[in-house]
Design an enzyme around this catalytic site. Structure first.
Site, mmCIF file in Angstrom:
data_model
loop_
_atom_site.group_PDB
_atom_site.id
_atom_site.type_symbol
_atom_site.label_atom_id
_atom_site.label_comp_id
_atom_site.label_asym_id
_atom_site.label_seq_id
_atom_site.Cartn_x
_atom_site.Cartn_y
_atom_site.Cartn_z
ATOM 1 N N GLY A 1 50.610 29.051 20.062
ATOM 2 C CA GLY A 1 49.632 28.935 21.021
ATOM 3 C C GLY A 1 48.882 29.075 20.556
ATOM 4 N N GLN A 2 47.212 28.937 20.888
ATOM 5 C CA GLN A 2 46.113 29.076 19.972
ATOM 6 C C GLN A 2 45.851 30.532 19.834
ATOM 7 O OE1 GLN A 2 42.486 28.133 22.534
ATOM 8 N NE2 GLN A 2 43.831 28.258 24.778
ATOM 9 N N ASP B 1 63.105 30.669 23.865
ATOM 10 C CA ASP B 1 62.740 30.339 24.751
ATOM 11 C C ASP B 1 62.698 31.535 25.677
ATOM 12 O OD1 ASP B 1 62.458 29.121 27.580
ATOM 13 O OD2 ASP B 1 65.139 27.722 27.016
ATOM 14 N N TYR C 1 53.187 30.934 29.853
ATOM 15 C CA TYR C 1 53.067 29.263 30.378
ATOM 16 C C TYR C 1 51.738 29.677 31.071
ATOM 17 C CZ TYR C 1 54.121 25.670 34.761
ATOM 18 O OH TYR C 1 54.585 25.038 34.330
ATOM 19 N N THR C 2 50.590 28.485 30.501
ATOM 20 C CA THR C 2 49.388 28.595 30.601
ATOM 21 C C THR C 2 49.132 27.268 31.883
ATOM 22 O OG1 THR C 2 48.729 27.787 28.871
ATOM 23 C CG2 THR C 2 48.563 29.934 28.835
ATOM 24 N N ASP D 1 42.161 37.163 33.657
ATOM 25 C CA ASP D 1 41.463 37.734 34.374
ATOM 26 C C ASP D 1 42.212 36.703 35.653
ATOM 27 O OD1 ASP D 1 41.265 35.231 33.842
ATOM 28 O OD2 ASP D 1 38.503 34.783 34.150
ATOM 29 N N TYR E 1 50.135 30.904 38.489
ATOM 30 C CA TYR E 1 50.418 31.494 37.382
ATOM 31 C C TYR E 1 49.084 32.954 37.307
ATOM 32 C CZ TYR E 1 47.677 32.483 33.111
ATOM 33 O OH TYR E 1 47.261 32.682 31.921
ATOM 34 N N LYS F 1 51.613 36.375 36.211
ATOM 35 C CA LYS F 1 51.007 37.365 35.301
ATOM 36 C C LYS F 1 50.663 38.823 36.047
ATOM 37 C CE LYS F 1 49.269 35.829 31.534
ATOM 38 N NZ LYS F 1 50.217 36.051 29.948
#
Ligand SMILES: NC(=O)c1ccc[n+]([C@@H]2O[C@H](COP(=O)([O-])OP(=O)(O)OC[C@H]3O[C@@H](n4cnc5c(N)ncnc54)[C@H](OP(=O)(O)O)[C@@H]3O)[C@@H](O)[C@H]2O)c1
Length: 299
Positions: free
Chosen positions: A10-11, A46, A71-72, A112, A135, A139
């Site tokens: 990921g990023q 996973d 999971y974004t 946030d 989402y 989180k």
């Protein structure tokens, strides 16, 4: 020091590997990276498989685990709540349980979007969460589950906002593409937050390990912007850097003009004062960070 990074493709995961220190507290760093596919020097994992998450910790017995995988897909989560919950709450719960048993520590990266955005002032880490969508709720559940399973001095929750970098799927790269393809673009001007570059965020994560920081923390770049402000800056700086010849004209629109499946907080600035002190780090203003990231895109 042995550290596991999840979500390494990921990023943030890629940035964490890029800026990893050679040693932490004079102890050489041994890095174990996981990704969904197991490509590019990573172990396959996973995150929706809680048993596999626990087994990973039991097998490798790290000193720290940085959970950068998530999971974004904010809008898609509205129709895949079970999967979002499994990845964003199940994985941190499983990691925390296993790390509690092995005596190690967890850095749980969060968002946030756990806040509802209604207060119109930057959110402090100790304020109550009230997510608007699936989402954010998943989180927030991940934060809670990790806190239930792990001793407080061995858990750091680091919330951040509007993450982007030179690689991956993000607002900057999407805007650069659209600004080449189109003549005009409408961008939402009534949601305010702070763009945060992956390089600085990754360095803040490593500082958490270096300083042995625990508790709930907030990290973003400095300043405030709407998505419209961010897009206008991308057009300006992208042109200066030679990435855009004739960028699309950016028009401010409202959230109501651009309906999305997930409701987003209208004001989600994070108060990062205490965290900057704890980590002994000063982030860049978001516009300067953007200039640097655009430089990386050009290079
Ligand atoms: N992006 C933002 O604007 C933002 C804002 C605030 C906070 N955050 C938080 O910052 C952290 C890093 O986000 P990011 O921007 O780096 O996200 P990202 O680029 O989407 O990376 C997340 C990684 O998690 C992986 N992943 C998702 N589901 C998985 C599964 N079931 N098993 C294994 N891997 C899975 C993804 O793999 P695939 O690519 O294969 O799906 C992806 O590589 C996350 O905790 C996120 O919640 C992000």
């Amino acid at each position: 020091m042995k550290v596991i990074i999840t979500g390494a493709a990921g990023q943030l995961g890629q940035a964490l590997r890029r800026v990893a220190p050679a040693e932490i507290g004079a102890v050489p760093l041994e890095l174990i990276a996981t990704s969904r596919s197991g490509g590019a020097g990573t172990i396959p994992l996973d995150l929706a498989d809680a048993k596999a998450c626990r087994a990973l910790v039991q097998e490798h017995r790290p000193d720290w685990l940085i959970n950068a995988g998530a999971y974004t897909a904010v809008d898609k989560a509205e129709t895949e709540p079970e999967l979002a919950q499994a990845v964003n709450a199940g994985a941190p719960a499983a990691f925390a349980q296993a790390l509690q048993a092995t005596g190690a520590r967890l850095l749980q990266v969060s968002t946030d979007f756990v806040f509802n955005g209604a207060q119109g002032l930057p959110y402090r880490p100790d304020q109550p969460v009230d997510p608007l969508g699936v989402y954010g709720a998943s989180k927030a559940a991940g934060e809670r589950a990790a806190a239930v399973a792990l001793a407080p001095d061995r858990l750091c929750i680091l919330r951040t906002s509007w993450v982007y970098g030179p690689v991956g799927k993000n607002f900057l790269l999407t805007m650069l593409r659209l600004m080449r393809e189109r003549e005009q673009l409408g961008v939402v001007a009534d949601q305010v937050g702070c763009p945060t570059a992956t390089a600085g965020l990754a360095q803040a994560c490593w500082a958490v390990l270096e300083q042995g920081v625990s508790g709930v923390h907030h990290w973003s770049d400095v300043g405030a912007a709407s998505w419209y402000d961010f897009a206008v800056a991308i057009a300006e700086l992208g042109k200066v850097a030679g990435l855009l010849e004739n960028p699309a004209r950016i028009n401010p629109i409202t959230t109501a003009d651009y309906p999305t499946p997930a409701q987003r907080p209208s004001y989600s600035l994070l108060d990062c004062t205490a965290t900057r002190q704890a980590l002994q780090r000063s982030p860049l203003h978001w516009r300067e960070a953007l200039r640097q990231v655009i430089g990386d895109v050009v290079a």
